[in-house]
Design a protein around this motif. Structure first.
Motif, PDB file in Angstrom:
ATOM      1  N   SER A 136       0.818  -1.209   0.000  1.00  0.00           N
ATOM      2  CA  SER A 136       0.000   0.000   0.000  1.00  0.00           C
ATOM      3  C   SER A 136       0.856   1.265   0.000  1.00  0.00           C
ATOM      4  CB  SER A 136      -0.920   0.012   1.222  1.00  0.00           C
ATOM      5  OG  SER A 136      -1.829  -1.064   1.164  1.00  0.00           O
ATOM      6  N   PRO A 137       0.347   2.350  -0.596  1.00  0.00           N
ATOM      7  CA  PRO A 137       1.141   3.584  -0.723  1.00  0.00           C
ATOM      8  C   PRO A 137       1.321   4.319   0.598  1.00  0.00           C
ATOM      9  CG  PRO A 137      -1.068   3.900  -1.606  1.00  0.00           C
ATOM     10  CD  PRO A 137      -0.948   2.449  -1.293  1.00  0.00           C
ATOM     11  N   ARG A 138       2.467   5.000   0.696  1.00  0.00           N
ATOM     12  CA  ARG A 138       2.778   5.836   1.844  1.00  0.00           C
ATOM     13  C   ARG A 138       3.090   7.239   1.338  1.00  0.00           C
ATOM     14  NH1 ARG A 138       7.290   1.748   4.452  1.00  0.00           N
ATOM     15  NH2 ARG A 138       5.989  -0.134   4.445  1.00  0.00           N
ATOM     16  N   ASN A 139       2.448   8.226   1.922  1.00  0.00           N
ATOM     17  CA  ASN A 139       2.704   9.618   1.553  1.00  0.00           C
ATOM     18  C   ASN A 139       4.134   9.999   1.961  1.00  0.00           C
ATOM     19  OD1 ASN A 139       2.680  12.659   1.904  1.00  0.00           O
ATOM     20  ND2 ASN A 139       0.596  12.364   1.161  1.00  0.00           N
ATOM     21  N   LEU A 140       4.862  10.730   1.087  1.00  0.00           N
ATOM     22  CA  LEU A 140       6.237  11.095   1.402  1.00  0.00           C
ATOM     23  C   LEU A 140       6.360  12.156   2.485  1.00  0.00           C
ATOM     24  CD1 LEU A 140       8.398  11.079  -1.835  1.00  0.00           C
ATOM     25  CD2 LEU A 140       8.110   9.330  -0.092  1.00  0.00           C
ATOM     26  N   GLY A 141       5.239  12.666   2.963  1.00  0.00           N
ATOM     27  CA  GLY A 141       5.295  13.563   4.103  1.00  0.00           C
ATOM     28  C   GLY A 141       5.406  15.022   3.739  1.00  0.00           C
ATOM     29  N   GLN A 142       5.269  15.864   4.761  1.00  0.00           N
ATOM     30  CA  GLN A 142       5.183  17.304   4.568  1.00  0.00           C
ATOM     31  C   GLN A 142       6.510  17.926   4.157  1.00  0.00           C
ATOM     32  OE1 GLN A 142       3.302  19.122   7.902  1.00  0.00           O
ATOM     33  NE2 GLN A 142       3.039  21.109   6.894  1.00  0.00           N
ATOM     34  N   ALA A 143       7.614  17.214   4.316  1.00  0.00           N
ATOM     35  CA  ALA A 143       8.885  17.748   3.849  1.00  0.00           C
ATOM     36  C   ALA A 143       8.922  17.839   2.329  1.00  0.00           C
ATOM     37  CB  ALA A 143      10.039  16.876   4.342  1.00  0.00           C
ATOM     38  N   ILE A 144       8.122  17.013   1.647  1.00  0.00           N
ATOM     39  CA  ILE A 144       8.059  17.001   0.183  1.00  0.00           C
ATOM     40  C   ILE A 144       6.722  17.535  -0.311  1.00  0.00           C
ATOM     41  CG2 ILE A 144       8.127  15.546  -1.882  1.00  0.00           C
ATOM     42  CD1 ILE A 144      10.817  15.829  -0.468  1.00  0.00           C
ATOM     43  N   ASN A 145       5.629  17.039   0.248  1.00  0.00           N
ATOM     44  CA  ASN A 145       4.292  17.375  -0.226  1.00  0.00           C
ATOM     45  C   ASN A 145       3.706  18.565   0.527  1.00  0.00           C
ATOM     46  OD1 ASN A 145       4.053  15.232  -2.150  1.00  0.00           O
ATOM     47  ND2 ASN A 145       3.809  13.804  -0.442  1.00  0.00           N
ATOM     48  N   GLY A 146       2.850  19.319  -0.175  1.00  0.00           N
ATOM     49  CA  GLY A 146       2.198  20.486   0.407  1.00  0.00           C
ATOM     50  C   GLY A 146       0.892  20.763  -0.296  1.00  0.00           C
ATOM     51  N   PRO A 147       0.378  21.982  -0.220  1.00  0.00           N
ATOM     52  CA  PRO A 147      -0.914  22.297  -0.847  1.00  0.00           C
ATOM     53  C   PRO A 147      -0.860  22.390  -2.363  1.00  0.00           C
ATOM     54  CG  PRO A 147       0.064  24.257   0.127  1.00  0.00           C
ATOM     55  CD  PRO A 147       0.921  23.098   0.549  1.00  0.00           C
ATOM     56  N   ASN A 148       0.340  22.410  -2.963  1.00  0.00           N
ATOM     57  CA  ASN A 148       0.477  22.487  -4.414  1.00  0.00           C
ATOM     58  C   ASN A 148       0.511  21.088  -5.030  1.00  0.00           C
ATOM     59  OD1 ASN A 148       0.634  25.298  -4.203  1.00  0.00           O
ATOM     60  ND2 ASN A 148       2.836  25.207  -3.840  1.00  0.00           N
ATOM     61  N   ASN A 149       0.864  21.016  -6.315  1.00  0.00           N
ATOM     62  CA  ASN A 149       0.996  19.737  -7.009  1.00  0.00           C
ATOM     63  C   ASN A 149       2.455  19.299  -7.009  1.00  0.00           C
ATOM     64  OD1 ASN A 149      -1.763  19.508  -7.802  1.00  0.00           O
ATOM     65  ND2 ASN A 149      -1.391  20.958  -9.457  1.00  0.00           N
ATOM     66  N   GLU A 150       2.739  18.139  -6.431  1.00  0.00           N
ATOM     67  CA  GLU A 150       4.076  17.555  -6.487  1.00  0.00           C
ATOM     68  C   GLU A 150       4.022  16.355  -7.418  1.00  0.00           C
ATOM     69  OE1 GLU A 150       4.087  20.334  -3.468  1.00  0.00           O
ATOM     70  OE2 GLU A 150       2.869  18.522  -3.322  1.00  0.00           O
ATOM     71  N   MET A 151       4.814  16.377  -8.492  1.00  0.00           N
ATOM     72  CA  MET A 151       4.689  15.350  -9.528  1.00  0.00           C
ATOM     73  C   MET A 151       6.050  15.016 -10.122  1.00  0.00           C
ATOM     74  SD  MET A 151       1.262  16.682 -11.577  1.00  0.00           S
ATOM     75  CE  MET A 151       1.988  18.268 -11.978  1.00  0.00           C
TER      76      MET A 151
END
Length: 232
Positions: A136-151
């Motif tokens: 199952s997927p795990r979010n990379l966390g707030q150090a990488i992801n935020g309110p914008n699009n990370e792709m």
């Protein structure tokens, strides 16, 4: 060696549809360009990610069966032919879009999704490879992801640099970012460090709290910096 890419072709009713093409690369020469056999159906097929040994491909498609939007599918190379694509299942695919898959040297899966609970827009997720398929997927966390699009996450073959892009959900412009190892960690595999940064829960029912992540903020071996600015 072989290379794979996405190209739009004219389909039924003169509509453009994305298809996956493969080509043979010998030195500086490219020959034998052809559309992948499993993309002859009327669906969209894009963002091919191929394993280091060339035996596994994961790509995005709206073909059936689907959980909604574009899902991730896997096909395997057997006797020089790609197998019929299989949906990676509801644990990985969601009612949103799953885009930009990437397979690292250990066949761990990295991709972007709008459908899992996250921090907003497209977030980057990581799925460990268990030898047969993906957990199952795990979010990379707030150090990488935020309110914008990370792709578009990918890891350099030398294992010491990762790249991804970030953009505003309502805008076409964005920036490319790189993640590099500090000198004291130069012998480490950046893939392993990124896995350690991922949220421990595979999926959650509600979006996680926006709060500091001490382990990430004090991690001495990872730094982020803008690499390319687009649209300015």
């Amino acid at each position: 060696s072989r290379g794979y890419y996405t190209k739009a072709v004219v389909g039924d009713e003169q509509q453009y549809m994305e298809k996956i093409f493969e080509m043979t690369i010998a030195g500086n020469e490219v020959t034998g360009t052809s559309q992948a056999s499993f993309t002859s159906d009327p669906s969209r097929n894009l963002h091919p990610a191929v394993s280091t040994d060339g035996s596994i491909m994961i790509f995005s498609s709206d073909r059936l069966p689907t959980s909604g939007g574009l899902d991730l599918f896997v096909t395997r190379l057997t006797n020089d032919a790609w197998s019929g694509p299989q949906n990676l299942g509801a644990a990985i695919n969601s009612s949103g879009h799953e885009w930009f898959p990437f397979l690292d040297k250990s066949n761990n899966l990295w991709f972007s999704s709008t459908g899992h609970s996250g921090y907003g827009g497209f977030d980057i997720y990581f799925c460990p490879y268990n030898g047969e398929d993906w957990d199952s997927p795990r979010n990379l966390g707030q150090a990488i992801n935020g309110p914008n699009n990370e792709m578009g996450f990918s890891i350099h073959p030398h294992k010491q640099m990762a790249l991804f892009s970030r953009s505003q959900p309502a805008e076409s412009k964005g920036i490319a970012l790189k993640i590099t190892l500090r000198e004291e960690a130069s012998a480490r595999d950046i893939s392993m460090i990124m896995q350690e940064m991922a949220d421990p829960a595979s999926q959650v029912k509600a979006p996680p709290e926006r709060k500091p992540e001490p382990e990430v903020k004090t991690e001495p071996v990872v730094k982020r910096e803008p690499m390319v600015s687009q649209g300015t």
